[in-house]
Enzyme design. Structure first.
Site, PDB file in Angstrom:
ATOM      1  N   ASN A 116       0.815  -1.214   0.000  1.00  0.00           N
ATOM      2  CA  ASN A 116       0.000   0.000   0.000  1.00  0.00           C
ATOM      3  C   ASN A 116       0.852   1.270   0.000  1.00  0.00           C
ATOM      4  O   ASN A 116       0.463   2.273  -0.579  1.00  0.00           O
ATOM      5  CB  ASN A 116      -0.913  -0.011   1.236  1.00  0.00           C
ATOM      6  CG  ASN A 116      -1.770   1.220   1.340  1.00  0.00           C
ATOM      7  OD1 ASN A 116      -2.670   1.410   0.540  1.00  0.00           O
ATOM      8  ND2 ASN A 116      -1.467   2.078   2.298  1.00  0.00           N
ATOM      9  N   HIS A 117       2.002   1.190   0.686  1.00  0.00           N
ATOM     10  CA  HIS A 117       2.806   2.409   0.887  1.00  0.00           C
ATOM     11  C   HIS A 117       4.280   2.061   0.975  1.00  0.00           C
ATOM     12  O   HIS A 117       4.632   0.908   1.182  1.00  0.00           O
ATOM     13  CB  HIS A 117       2.377   3.108   2.178  1.00  0.00           C
ATOM     14  CG  HIS A 117       2.292   2.154   3.333  1.00  0.00           C
ATOM     15  ND1 HIS A 117       1.117   1.557   3.719  1.00  0.00           N
ATOM     16  CD2 HIS A 117       3.230   1.635   4.153  1.00  0.00           C
ATOM     17  CE1 HIS A 117       1.333   0.740   4.733  1.00  0.00           C
ATOM     18  NE2 HIS A 117       2.602   0.756   5.018  1.00  0.00           N
ATOM     19  N   ASP A 215       0.103  -6.853   3.267  1.00  0.00           N
ATOM     20  CA  ASP A 215      -0.140  -5.878   4.327  1.00  0.00           C
ATOM     21  C   ASP A 215      -1.171  -4.842   3.878  1.00  0.00           C
ATOM     22  O   ASP A 215      -1.108  -4.350   2.739  1.00  0.00           O
ATOM     23  CB  ASP A 215       1.196  -5.179   4.643  1.00  0.00           C
ATOM     24  CG  ASP A 215       1.081  -4.184   5.757  1.00  0.00           C
ATOM     25  OD1 ASP A 215       0.785  -4.603   6.883  1.00  0.00           O
ATOM     26  OD2 ASP A 215       1.278  -2.981   5.510  1.00  0.00           O
ATOM     27  N   GLU A 257      -4.150  -9.304   4.792  1.00  0.00           N
ATOM     28  CA  GLU A 257      -4.403  -8.570   6.033  1.00  0.00           C
ATOM     29  C   GLU A 257      -5.515  -7.563   5.727  1.00  0.00           C
ATOM     30  O   GLU A 257      -5.264  -6.431   5.336  1.00  0.00           O
ATOM     31  CB  GLU A 257      -3.169  -7.817   6.540  1.00  0.00           C
ATOM     32  CG  GLU A 257      -3.381  -7.306   7.951  1.00  0.00           C
ATOM     33  CD  GLU A 257      -2.849  -5.902   8.254  1.00  0.00           C
ATOM     34  OE1 GLU A 257      -2.852  -5.540   9.435  1.00  0.00           O
ATOM     35  OE2 GLU A 257      -2.480  -5.150   7.342  1.00  0.00           O
TER      36      GLU A 257
END
Ligand code: GLC
Length: 582
Positions: A116-117, A215, A257
């Site tokens: 995501n990041h 994640d 997750e």
């Protein structure tokens, strides 16, 4: 055959596509586990030295928290280089040795894919903030002239962040971040970003990693007017990722997750087209609620709300992990209850949750810890143990962020808990030293020597679980009983479930000869638990199983056969039984 190769052949990491259905996960931080080079931080060389311990515990899959280069402002979830090893943890060579040695012992390895990041120190971000607006490199991230876009998006790290937008003085624009402001979100609308992710996946799977934990996966795509969670575009990308992996790296597993309600979490399994596994977040706090309320309802209710999943998929069940005991997937009332019961000191709160370990949550009551693990090991899914919980380690709520539950593994009563030979002041975090949970009283060495320790209990339970694959692959039939403190369910082998007819006896099918009256791998298992601190009776309507004999699985003691009347069980405080039905 040496003990090691025997165990490896029993528990091989060969090409079994559904291996994760029988997985018993052990989650660990390399930095917390064992420091081989004496610099105060755990490393791969140290972890490799502890593989025999992990094998003897009876787990078969290791999930490693991030070990990549990182400024370490979010415990390594702020990655600055995806295809290297943080120098504190060792080198890529050390990683390869670790992976080879883990596989040789029948242990699979799951690593983190933080998609995501990145860290703001990643070269992509450093390049983006200087690149021309609208260029491919600028658009690796999400920029805006105002912090007003995506107003419906919730803030996750409420302890730290007032907004999901932060100003970057170099770019002279705001950038979007779902978590800390030093973790800018990647822009999945940019095909170059998607290609980078595939390249990272190929790198680690190419090295032989068995699975990836995705994640923070619900947040990849952002669209105005939505909460920017679980968007169809995110699911489409995951299908693309899955096809790419299936084509190039067979038998690997993706674990989502997705801290979501059951129906949204199930979407990440997508009948086996996206991830093979997803964490069951809403179940976890409800297990703690049920025990404190002495009532099975919170647990059975969330299970009833959980949609069936494809037989190729699996839930990942957990009690504790490296984060706070999250209270996002509960109602406001339930959250108040959890705080009042489990976070009596406000310092125990973290974000929207509670930053404590299992042993401290249950006030170090061994009976409750065992009961909770018996549920973890017997409910449908693959259990995930958090390092240190097998010996009942405590936490340090005076440490910042979520470090309370990330202190060094307690190996022995020696200096620094036997974790490191460095000076105490050099350790990445202090080991616990209080009289109850400190390493002098709670450590692996002492518990290895004591046959009645929690560690030995854990090993026995995992052995029983491994003997009965129905725990990983079977369905569940919840048995209703008048006593709300009693929780009963039957784990039914696939193909033997349903209806009012008598289940067929499955134990001879493909399991080889077993002495009459001994539960075999293919048998159904009846699990009965007492969630109360007082002894309880339970009458179980088991007509469908009439004529069968329950055999208690730890002691192999036959109990009276199931007759026409409800089956009567007396349970000690926080007691539980697992019965093979033969
Ligand atoms: C996940 C991790 C958590 C981390 C967050 C942001 O939720 O479990 O530890 O802080 O992602 O990367």
């Amino acid at each position: 055959m040496s003990a090691r190769s025997k165990a490896a052949s029993r528990n091989s990491t060969g090409p079994e596509p559904l291996w994760y259905k029988d997985a018993i996960f052990y989650e660990l931080r390399v930095r917390s586990y064992y420091d081989a080079n004496g610099d105060g931080v755990g490393d791969f060389e140290g972890l490799t030295k502890r593989l025999d311990y992990l094998q003897s515990l009876g787990v078969n899959t290791l999930w490693l928290l991030p070990f990549y280069p990182s400024p370490m402002r979010d415990d390594g979830y702020d990655i600055s280089d995806y295809t290297e090893i943080h120098p504190d943890c060792g080198t890529l060579r050390d990683f390869k040795v670790f992976l080879r040695e883990a596989h040789a012992r029948g242990l699979r390895v799951v690593t983190e894919l933080v998609l995501n990041h990145t860290s703001d120190q990643h070269e992509w971000f450093q390049r983006a903030r200087r690149a021309a607006p609208g260029s491919v490199h600028r658009d690796y991230y999400m920029w805006s002239d105002t912090p007003d876009k995506f107003r419906d998006v919730r803030i996750i790290f409420q302890d730290f962040e007032p907004s999901n937008w932060s100003w970057d003085p170099v770019a002279k624009a705001y950038y979007f971040h779902r978590f800390f402001s030093h973790q800018p979100d990647l822009n999945y609308d940019n095909p170059a970003v998607r290609r980078e992710i595939m390249r990272i996946v190929a790198f680690w799977l190419g090295h032989g990693v068995d699975g990836l934990r995705l994640d923070a996966v619900p947040y990849l795509y952002k669209r105005e007017g939505t909460g920017c969670e679980n968007l169809p575009e995110t699911h489409a990308f995951l299908r693309e990722l899955r096809s790419y992996i299936d084509e190039n790296f067979p038998n690997r597993m993706l674990l989502a997750e997705a801290n979501q309600w059951p129906e949204d979490a199930v979407a990440y399994l997508a009948e086996g087209r996206e991830c093979q596994m997803a964490f069951h977040f809403p179940l976890m706090p409800r297990i703690f609620m049920s025990v404190r309320m002495e009532d099975r309802y919170p647990l059975t209710d969330i299970w009833a709300q959980t949609p069936d999943i494809d037989p190729s998929c699996q839930w990942a069940l957990f009690l504790r992990n490296h984060d706070e005991l999250t209270l996002e997937m509960v109602t406001d009332e339930e959250r108040d209850y959890m705080y009042s019961e489990y976070a009596k000191d406000p310092r125990m709160k973290r974000n929207i949750g509670i930053g404590r370990r299992l042993a401290t949550l249950v006030d170090n009551d061994r009976r409750v810890a065992e009961l909770l693990h018996s549920l973890l090991f017997s409910l449908p899914g693959s259990p995930v143990l958090y390092y240190g919980d097998e010996i009942g380690m405590g936490d340090n709520i005076y440490l910042g962020d979520r470090d309370a539950v990330r202190t060094p593994m307690q190996w022995s009563p020696d200096r620094n808990a036997g974790f490191s030979r460095a000076d105490f002041a050099q350790l990445y975090l202090p080991p616990l030293m209080d009289p109850v949970y400190g390493f002098q009283s709670v450590n692996v060495e002492a518990q290895m020597r004591n046959p009645s320790s929690l560690l030995h209990w854990m090993r026995r339970m995992l052995e029983v679980r491994r003997q009965h694959p129905v725990f990983g692959t079977g369905s569940i039939e919840v048995i209703s009983t008048d006593n709300p403190s009693a929780l009963a369910y039957i784990r039914v082998p696939t193909g033997a479930e349903g209806g009012t007819s008598k289940p067929r006896r499955t134990r001879r099918a493909g399991n080889g000869p077993s002495p009459e009256g001994t539960p075999a791998a293919g048998d159904a298992v009846l699990c009965v638990s007492n969630l109360s601190r007082f002894a309880q009776p339970a009458q179980l309507p088991l007509h469908r199983w009439e004529g069968m004999t329950p055999i208690e699985l730890l002691g192999r003691t036959p109990f009276p056969p199931i007759g026409e009347l409800p089956y009567f069980v007396t349970l000690p405080p926080y007691g539980f039984y697992w019965f093979g039905l033969v």
